[in-house]
Design an enzyme around this catalytic site. Structure first.
Site, PDB file in Angstrom:
ATOM      1  N   ARG A  26       0.849  -1.180   0.000  1.00  0.00           N
ATOM      2  CA  ARG A  26       0.000   0.000   0.000  1.00  0.00           C
ATOM      3  C   ARG A  26       0.890   1.237   0.000  1.00  0.00           C
ATOM      4  O   ARG A  26       1.922   1.282   0.683  1.00  0.00           O
ATOM      5  CB  ARG A  26      -0.930   0.029   1.217  1.00  0.00           C
ATOM      6  CG  ARG A  26      -2.047  -1.011   1.183  1.00  0.00           C
ATOM      7  CD  ARG A  26      -3.037  -0.737   0.061  1.00  0.00           C
ATOM      8  NE  ARG A  26      -4.164  -1.668   0.083  1.00  0.00           N
ATOM      9  CZ  ARG A  26      -4.161  -2.851  -0.486  1.00  0.00           C
ATOM     10  NH1 ARG A  26      -3.071  -3.290  -1.104  1.00  0.00           N
ATOM     11  NH2 ARG A  26      -5.228  -3.621  -0.432  1.00  0.00           N
ATOM     12  N   GLU A  68      -4.798   7.249  -5.270  1.00  0.00           N
ATOM     13  CA  GLU A  68      -5.028   6.455  -6.470  1.00  0.00           C
ATOM     14  C   GLU A  68      -6.377   6.820  -7.086  1.00  0.00           C
ATOM     15  O   GLU A  68      -7.350   7.008  -6.349  1.00  0.00           O
ATOM     16  CB  GLU A  68      -4.991   4.956  -6.132  1.00  0.00           C
ATOM     17  CG  GLU A  68      -3.625   4.496  -5.641  1.00  0.00           C
ATOM     18  CD  GLU A  68      -3.574   2.994  -5.369  1.00  0.00           C
ATOM     19  OE1 GLU A  68      -4.597   2.300  -5.570  1.00  0.00           O
ATOM     20  OE2 GLU A  68      -2.503   2.521  -4.959  1.00  0.00           O
ATOM     21  N   HIS A 124      -1.515  -0.125  -9.840  1.00  0.00           N
ATOM     22  CA  HIS A 124      -2.102  -1.063  -8.873  1.00  0.00           C
ATOM     23  C   HIS A 124      -2.617  -2.330  -9.573  1.00  0.00           C
ATOM     24  O   HIS A 124      -3.794  -2.689  -9.507  1.00  0.00           O
ATOM     25  CB  HIS A 124      -3.232  -0.414  -8.071  1.00  0.00           C
ATOM     26  CG  HIS A 124      -3.413  -1.037  -6.717  1.00  0.00           C
ATOM     27  ND1 HIS A 124      -3.845  -0.335  -5.616  1.00  0.00           N
ATOM     28  CD2 HIS A 124      -3.197  -2.300  -6.280  1.00  0.00           C
ATOM     29  CE1 HIS A 124      -3.905  -1.141  -4.562  1.00  0.00           C
ATOM     30  NE2 HIS A 124      -3.517  -2.344  -4.948  1.00  0.00           N
TER      31      HIS A 124
END
Length: 320
Positions: free
Chosen positions: A238, A267, A286
């Site tokens: 993360r 994000e 991601h």
């Protein structure tokens, strides 16, 4: 039961309706897919106010107390995965919202981590782009990872799998996390190191701890300063686990050789973010968990949960 409205959030791939049997719910459910992130919490509240059920994809959309208070019709919130740090579980309970998750059959993040390591050390994507652009031949001399030391921050399920992959490539592996013991490292066949030793000794550091208040900012400027100038940092866990400003400065000043990031504090990563301008930083959006196989499982289990919920049966994988 009257027809319910269900929102599927952040389906960036437009796959949700294709990889699961939503048709089995068509007699009781109207489904709306949102393919793009909301610009703000206010935008999310406005768009979702009339929905009874929401299917969230990981932490892409946050659900703080204030958002729950803006969703008066919400009865069921489903999330991919069995934990979601972006959901205020106490607020969900207070509002009477049931929360449930989905499980993985396997986790594809470790192979992606190795892909980032190979890109950093061998420049596969970089040279591929040059070849397609009509460049005559290679310009990037890679480095060999066999014999290098991989420092794993977090030796849980994913970190242990990453250690096994690295050893298959001939790497030496050391590990650290706040609660890790030498005995657990020995059982996993890796060396134990203190945090200071890991960052000083590792040729590549890879992050595999869960985001929590304790792990937020776990990797900071002092840790990056201990790294070799030839070392790389990889984060597929993360974004907030690493101090992004400290990493940005280390990369801009070339105090470390480079980094590979699949996760970010915000994000999607803003298009004007300074990370996008660095030639010693490999960026992916991601991708860690985002495979068609995994999404098929997540959305399939969401359908299963909605079927149980609307049928008055016990909900599988209930979180709150």
């Amino acid at each position: 039961m009257s027809r319910l409205r269900c929102a599927i959030l952040d389906d960036y791939f437009n796959l949700a309706l294709d990889v699961a049997d939503w048709q089995k719910l068509s007699d009781r459910l109207d489904v709306t897919v949102f393919s793009h992130p909301f610009a703000s919490e206010q935008a999310a509240a406005s768009a979702l106010a009339d929905f009874d059920i929401i299917c969230a994809m990981r932490e892409r959309t946050a659900f703080p107390k204030s958002l729950f208070e803006s969703l008066p019709k919400l009865k069921l919130l489903l999330t991919s995965g069995m934990r979601n740090a972006a959901i205020d579980m106490e607020a969900a309970k207070a509002r009477g919202v049931t929360v449930a998750g989905t499980q993985y059959s396997r986790d594809p993040t470790a192979p992606l981590t190795m892909g980032l390591i190979l890109e950093l050390t061998r420049g596969i994507g970089r040279e591929n782009s040059r070849m397609h652009a009509g460049e005559p031949w290679q310009t990037f001399a890679g480095v060999e990872i066999e014999g290098m030391t991989l420092g794993v921050v977090g030796l849980g399920k994913l970190g242990s799998r990453m250690a096994g992959i690295a050893k298959a490539f001939g790497m030496n592996v050391i590990a650290w996390s706040p609660n890790l013991t030498p005995e657990k490292c020995a059982a996993a066949g890796v060396g134990y190191a203190t945090k200071e030793e890991l960052f000083a000794k590792a040729d590549i550091v890879t992050i595999h701890v869960v985001l929590s208040e304790r792990s937020r900012g776990l990797v900071g400027a002092a840790d990056l300063a201990r790294m070799k100038p030839t070392a790389f940092l990889v984060n597929t866990a993360r974004g907030p686990i690493v101090d992004e400003q400290a990493l940005l400065e280390a990369l801009q000043q070339r105090r470390i050789a480079g980094a590979g990031l699949d996760v970010f504090a915000v994000e999607p990563l803003p298009v004007d973010h300074p990370f996008r301008k660095l030639d010693n930083l490999v960026l992916t959006p991601h991708l860690g968990y985002a495979t068609e196989d995994g999404l098929r499982i997540h959305y399939g289990q969401m359908v299963e949960a909605i079927d149980a919920f609307t049928g008055g049966r016990e909900l599988p994988r209930k979180l709150a």
